[in-house]
Design a protein around this motif. Structure first.
Motif, PDB file in Angstrom:
ATOM      1  N   PRO A   1      44.458  34.489  41.823  1.00 59.51           N
ATOM      2  CA  PRO A   1      43.061  34.929  41.804  1.00 59.51           C
ATOM      3  C   PRO A   1      42.127  33.721  41.744  1.00 59.51           C
ATOM      4  O   PRO A   1      42.465  32.707  41.140  1.00 59.51           O
ATOM      5  CB  PRO A   1      42.953  35.728  40.503  1.00 59.51           C
ATOM      6  CG  PRO A   1      44.316  36.003  40.060  1.00 59.51           C
ATOM      7  CD  PRO A   1      45.199  34.958  40.638  1.00 59.51           C
ATOM      8  N   GLY A   2      40.982  33.832  42.368  1.00 58.45           N
ATOM      9  CA  GLY A   2      40.018  32.727  42.346  1.00 58.45           C
ATOM     10  C   GLY A   2      39.211  32.737  41.068  1.00 58.45           C
ATOM     11  O   GLY A   2      39.099  33.747  40.394  1.00 58.45           O
ATOM     12  N   PHE A   3      38.647  31.573  40.734  1.00 56.03           N
ATOM     13  CA  PHE A   3      37.784  31.505  39.547  1.00 56.03           C
ATOM     14  C   PHE A   3      36.463  30.880  39.950  1.00 56.03           C
ATOM     15  O   PHE A   3      36.373  30.178  40.947  1.00 56.03           O
ATOM     16  CB  PHE A   3      38.453  30.666  38.448  1.00 56.03           C
ATOM     17  CG  PHE A   3      39.022  29.391  38.986  1.00 56.03           C
ATOM     18  CD1 PHE A   3      38.228  28.283  39.146  1.00 56.03           C
ATOM     19  CD2 PHE A   3      40.358  29.332  39.373  1.00 56.03           C
ATOM     20  CE1 PHE A   3      38.746  27.121  39.679  1.00 56.03           C
ATOM     21  CE2 PHE A   3      40.889  28.173  39.903  1.00 56.03           C
ATOM     22  CZ  PHE A   3      40.071  27.063  40.054  1.00 56.03           C
TER      23      PHE A   3
ATOM     24  N   VAL B   1      37.050  30.880  48.633  1.00 52.79           N
ATOM     25  CA  VAL B   1      37.219  29.639  49.407  1.00 52.79           C
ATOM     26  C   VAL B   1      38.135  29.843  50.622  1.00 52.79           C
ATOM     27  O   VAL B   1      38.197  28.996  51.509  1.00 52.79           O
ATOM     28  CB  VAL B   1      37.780  28.489  48.537  1.00 52.79           C
ATOM     29  CG1 VAL B   1      36.763  28.077  47.484  1.00 52.79           C
ATOM     30  CG2 VAL B   1      39.104  28.866  47.902  1.00 52.79           C
ATOM     31  N   GLY B   2      38.879  30.949  50.621  1.00 56.89           N
ATOM     32  CA  GLY B   2      39.766  31.244  51.756  1.00 56.89           C
ATOM     33  C   GLY B   2      41.247  31.234  51.417  1.00 56.89           C
ATOM     34  O   GLY B   2      42.083  31.119  52.308  1.00 56.89           O
ATOM     35  N   LYS B   3      41.580  31.386  50.143  1.00 55.27           N
ATOM     36  CA  LYS B   3      42.994  31.354  49.737  1.00 55.27           C
ATOM     37  C   LYS B   3      43.811  32.448  50.421  1.00 55.27           C
ATOM     38  O   LYS B   3      44.879  32.189  50.954  1.00 55.27           O
ATOM     39  CB  LYS B   3      43.124  31.502  48.207  1.00 55.27           C
ATOM     40  CG  LYS B   3      42.526  30.352  47.422  1.00 55.27           C
ATOM     41  CD  LYS B   3      42.646  30.570  45.924  1.00 55.27           C
ATOM     42  CE  LYS B   3      41.916  31.793  45.439  1.00 55.27           C
ATOM     43  NZ  LYS B   3      40.457  31.776  45.665  1.00 55.27           N
TER      44      LYS B   3
ATOM     45  N   GLN C   1      33.328  39.749  49.332  1.00 55.02           N
ATOM     46  CA  GLN C   1      33.030  39.814  47.918  1.00 55.02           C
ATOM     47  C   GLN C   1      33.991  38.901  47.157  1.00 55.02           C
ATOM     48  O   GLN C   1      35.201  39.117  47.216  1.00 55.02           O
ATOM     49  CB  GLN C   1      33.240  41.266  47.505  1.00 55.02           C
ATOM     50  CG  GLN C   1      32.568  41.714  46.270  1.00 55.02           C
ATOM     51  CD  GLN C   1      31.054  41.700  46.330  1.00 55.02           C
ATOM     52  OE1 GLN C   1      30.416  41.163  47.226  1.00 55.02           O
ATOM     53  NE2 GLN C   1      30.469  42.266  45.320  1.00 55.02           N
ATOM     54  N   PRO C   2      33.476  37.865  46.446  1.00 58.28           N
ATOM     55  CA  PRO C   2      34.397  37.038  45.670  1.00 58.28           C
ATOM     56  C   PRO C   2      35.150  37.886  44.653  1.00 58.28           C
ATOM     57  O   PRO C   2      34.605  38.871  44.156  1.00 58.28           O
ATOM     58  CB  PRO C   2      33.483  36.049  44.956  1.00 58.28           C
ATOM     59  CG  PRO C   2      32.215  36.063  45.730  1.00 58.28           C
ATOM     60  CD  PRO C   2      32.094  37.441  46.306  1.00 58.28           C
ATOM     61  N   GLY C   3      36.366  37.478  44.378  1.00 54.00           N
ATOM     62  CA  GLY C   3      37.164  38.230  43.410  1.00 54.00           C
ATOM     63  C   GLY C   3      38.002  39.294  44.076  1.00 54.00           C
ATOM     64  O   GLY C   3      38.368  40.285  43.460  1.00 54.00           O
TER      65      GLY C   3
END
Ligand SMILES: Nc1nc2c(ncn2[C@@H]2O[C@H](COP(=O)(O)OP(=O)(O)OP(=O)(O)O)[C@@H](O)[C@H]2O)c(=O)[nH]1
Ligand SMILES: [Mg+2]
Length: 209
Positions: free
Chosen positions: A61-63, A15-17, A38-40
């Motif tokens: 970390p994103g989920f 999302v752009g964190k 790449q997500p993660g």
């Protein structure tokens, strides 16, 4: 040395964190943390602490939306985040819940309009953090990717749906008091740096309290 207050940055994958974290640093080019297609990209739970900064930043970390990883790993990350907040909520003076504005409609369709039982993860997350009394700002990121017309439409859909879960979302510009029952939001673009000054000012307001 006394521990500095920490800014919490949380939200789904990709999302752009980390992009937003980087914008808050005094020297973004030196930031080694990854941002990526790449997500993660971010996996470590470790705050960024710099001598020049008055606060630390925890880019969590994103989920969700992790195409590259298994469901089990996803569940593991979610659990890790919950445990982390339960344990460390007192360290946080302010939290940024980052949302990709392009994903809001899909999430609401799937978990709100189609089903009475499920609660969209975004609202669940906001409610969870509110229980620990962490003041929050919901950031609707990537607005550079949509038209002004769509932006207005999605934001009002978001606000109206949030009401069904007892969440009272108000634009940060309309903030007049520190009513804890309200949750503030800000539309944003990390790419175009839209509302970056506003974000920095809002963070600093909470810091001096
Ligand atoms: N167009 C646009 N792209 C953005 C914006 N913010 C981030 N991105 C892009 O989105 C992708 C993901 O950004 P990250 O900052 O790595 O996202 P993250 O939330 O840290 O992802 P994880 O660490 O995987 O959870 C990158 O390709 C960024 O360049 C934005 O405001 N507008
Ligand atoms: Mg990241």
């Amino acid at each position: 040395m006394k521990k500095k207050p920490t800014l919490l940055i949380i939200g789904n994958s990709n999302v752009g964190k980390s992009s937003i974290t980087r914008l808050l640093l005094p020297n973004p080019r030196k930031f080694k943390g990854k941002t990526g297609k790449q997500p993660g990209s971010t996996l470590l739970i470790k705050p960024i602490t710099l001598p020049q900064m008055t606060y630390d930043i925890m880019d969590l970390p994103g989920f969700g939306y992790m195409k590259s990883s298994s469901r089990r790993r996803e569940e593991h990350i979610k659990k890790q985040l919950v445990v982390h907040i339960e344990k460390h909520h007192d360290d946080y003076f302010f939290g940024l819940v980052i949302i990709n504005i392009l994903r809001i409609e899909d999430e609401l369709k799937k978990y709100h309009f189609k089903s009475q039982i499920t609660i969209p993860l975004t609202f669940e997350l906001i409610k969870f953090l509110k229980e620990y009394n962490i003041p929050l700002l919901v950031i609707l990121n990537k607005i550079d990717k949509i038209s002004i017309f769509d932006k207005k439409k999605i934001i009002s859909l978001f606000i109206n749906s949030a009401k069904d879960y007892g969440l009272n979302l108000i634009h940060v510009n309309e903030k007049i008091d520190n009513d804890r029952s309200k949750t503030f939001y800000l539309e944003f673009s990390a790419l175009k740096k839209i509302n970056l000054d506003k974000l920095k000012r809002t963070i600093n307001t909470h810091l001096t309290k």
